[in-house]
Write a protein that holds these residues in place. Structure first.
Motif, PDB file in Angstrom:
ATOM      1  N   PRO A  21       0.826  -1.206   0.000  1.00 46.89           N
ATOM      2  CA  PRO A  21       0.000   0.000   0.000  1.00 46.89           C
ATOM      3  C   PRO A  21       0.863   1.261   0.000  1.00 46.89           C
ATOM      4  CG  PRO A  21      -0.654  -1.496   1.761  1.00 46.89           C
ATOM      5  CD  PRO A  21       0.589  -2.029   1.172  1.00 46.89           C
ATOM      6  N   CYS A  22       0.443   2.255  -0.737  1.00 49.18           N
ATOM      7  CA  CYS A  22       1.059   3.588  -0.799  1.00 49.18           C
ATOM      8  C   CYS A  22       2.369   3.633  -1.606  1.00 49.18           C
ATOM      9  CB  CYS A  22       1.331   4.154   0.595  1.00 49.18           C
ATOM     10  SG  CYS A  22      -0.124   4.330   1.620  1.00 49.18           S
ATOM     11  N   PHE A  23       2.897   2.527  -2.055  1.00 48.67           N
ATOM     12  CA  PHE A  23       4.187   2.546  -2.742  1.00 48.67           C
ATOM     13  C   PHE A  23       4.100   3.282  -4.074  1.00 48.67           C
ATOM     14  CE2 PHE A  23       7.396   0.822  -5.580  1.00 48.67           C
ATOM     15  CZ  PHE A  23       8.529   0.974  -4.817  1.00 48.67           C
ATOM     16  N   ARG A  24       3.104   2.946  -4.862  1.00 47.27           N
ATOM     17  CA  ARG A  24       2.978   3.524  -6.201  1.00 47.27           C
ATOM     18  C   ARG A  24       2.833   5.038  -6.147  1.00 47.27           C
ATOM     19  NH1 ARG A  24      -1.417   4.900  -9.446  1.00 47.27           N
ATOM     20  NH2 ARG A  24      -0.986   4.773 -11.672  1.00 47.27           N
ATOM     21  N   ASN A  25       1.893   5.512  -5.327  1.00 47.50           N
ATOM     22  CA  ASN A  25       1.658   6.959  -5.241  1.00 47.50           C
ATOM     23  C   ASN A  25       2.874   7.689  -4.691  1.00 47.50           C
ATOM     24  OD1 ASN A  25      -0.864   6.702  -6.288  1.00 47.50           O
ATOM     25  ND2 ASN A  25      -1.925   6.841  -4.345  1.00 47.50           N
ATOM     26  N   SER A  26       3.539   7.101  -3.705  1.00 49.68           N
ATOM     27  CA  SER A  26       4.718   7.749  -3.130  1.00 49.68           C
ATOM     28  C   SER A  26       5.800   7.946  -4.184  1.00 49.68           C
ATOM     29  CB  SER A  26       5.277   6.910  -1.979  1.00 49.68           C
ATOM     30  OG  SER A  26       4.353   6.795  -0.946  1.00 49.68           O
ATOM     31  N   VAL A  27       6.071   6.917  -4.953  1.00 55.61           N
ATOM     32  CA  VAL A  27       7.126   7.010  -5.969  1.00 55.61           C
ATOM     33  C   VAL A  27       6.725   7.972  -7.084  1.00 55.61           C
ATOM     34  CG1 VAL A  27       8.409   5.709  -7.710  1.00 55.61           C
ATOM     35  CG2 VAL A  27       8.108   4.754  -5.439  1.00 55.61           C
ATOM     36  N   LEU A  28       5.462   7.917  -7.505  1.00 57.84           N
ATOM     37  CA  LEU A  28       5.026   8.819  -8.575  1.00 57.84           C
ATOM     38  C   LEU A  28       5.078  10.284  -8.145  1.00 57.84           C
ATOM     39  CD1 LEU A  28       2.056   6.870 -10.175  1.00 57.84           C
ATOM     40  CD2 LEU A  28       4.307   7.274 -11.141  1.00 57.84           C
ATOM     41  N   TYR A  29       4.618  10.569  -6.942  1.00 57.99           N
ATOM     42  CA  TYR A  29       4.702  11.950  -6.455  1.00 57.99           C
ATOM     43  C   TYR A  29       6.159  12.373  -6.271  1.00 57.99           C
ATOM     44  CZ  TYR A  29      -0.310  12.341  -5.655  1.00 57.99           C
ATOM     45  OH  TYR A  29      -1.661  12.412  -5.822  1.00 57.99           O
ATOM     46  N   GLY A  30       6.999  11.449  -5.827  1.00 58.96           N
ATOM     47  CA  GLY A  30       8.416  11.753  -5.664  1.00 58.96           C
ATOM     48  C   GLY A  30       9.090  12.066  -6.986  1.00 58.96           C
ATOM     49  N   ILE A  31       8.785  11.280  -8.004  1.00 60.08           N
ATOM     50  CA  ILE A  31       9.376  11.510  -9.328  1.00 60.08           C
ATOM     51  C   ILE A  31       8.922  12.857  -9.891  1.00 60.08           C
ATOM     52  CG2 ILE A  31       9.341  10.733 -11.734  1.00 60.08           C
ATOM     53  CD1 ILE A  31       9.311   7.856 -10.639  1.00 60.08           C
ATOM     54  N   GLY A  32       7.627  13.100  -9.827  1.00 62.74           N
ATOM     55  CA  GLY A  32       7.101  14.373 -10.352  1.00 62.74           C
ATOM     56  C   GLY A  32       7.644  15.572  -9.598  1.00 62.74           C
ATOM     57  N   GLY A  33       7.647  15.478  -8.280  1.00 61.25           N
ATOM     58  CA  GLY A  33       8.154  16.589  -7.474  1.00 61.25           C
ATOM     59  C   GLY A  33       9.647  16.794  -7.641  1.00 61.25           C
TER      60      GLY A  33
END
Length: 114
Positions: A21-33
């Motif tokens: 849980p939360c892995f995908r969103n964390s990495v995507l937000y991290g990459i974008g940010g």
């Protein structure tokens, strides 16, 4: 028989990443940010190496920050769901009972008159 293609998933340290849980969103937000912060830093300073370093640092910080916040909310929701399930089980056992003392001892609340 036709063999169905199996979905390939990313395995990290023996765990399927898509199940965390939360892995995908964390990495995507991290990459974008991280990418955004690095590009803004490059546009302002024109220092390539410092901009790349800033991008990596901001990626790490954003990913870690979102991961902690998301897992905290996930744990809170999971705790509440487990608590609710226990109360529903106790309620189904006590269904039809009119004794308020038994209900209070099992559910921890007074019965509500409807």
């Amino acid at each position: 028989m036709v063999d169905e293609p199996k979905e390939k998933s990313l395995m990290l340290f023996g765990r399927d990443v898509s199940k965390i849980p939360c892995f995908r969103n964390s990495v995507l937000y991290g990459i974008g940010g991280g990418l955004s912060c690095g590009l803004v830093r490059f546009m302002l300073t024109s220092h390539t190496l410092k901009s790349v370093n800033f991008s990596v640092y901001s990626f790490s910080l954003i990913t870690l920050g979102y991961w902690i916040q998301c897992r905290y909310e996930y744990s809170k929701k999971k705790f509440e769901i487990n608590k609710l399930q226990e109360m529903l089980k106790a309620h189904s056992v006590l269904e039809g009972t009119d004794d308020p003392d038994i209900i209070q001892s099992q559910l921890g609340t007074r019965p509500v008159d409807v």
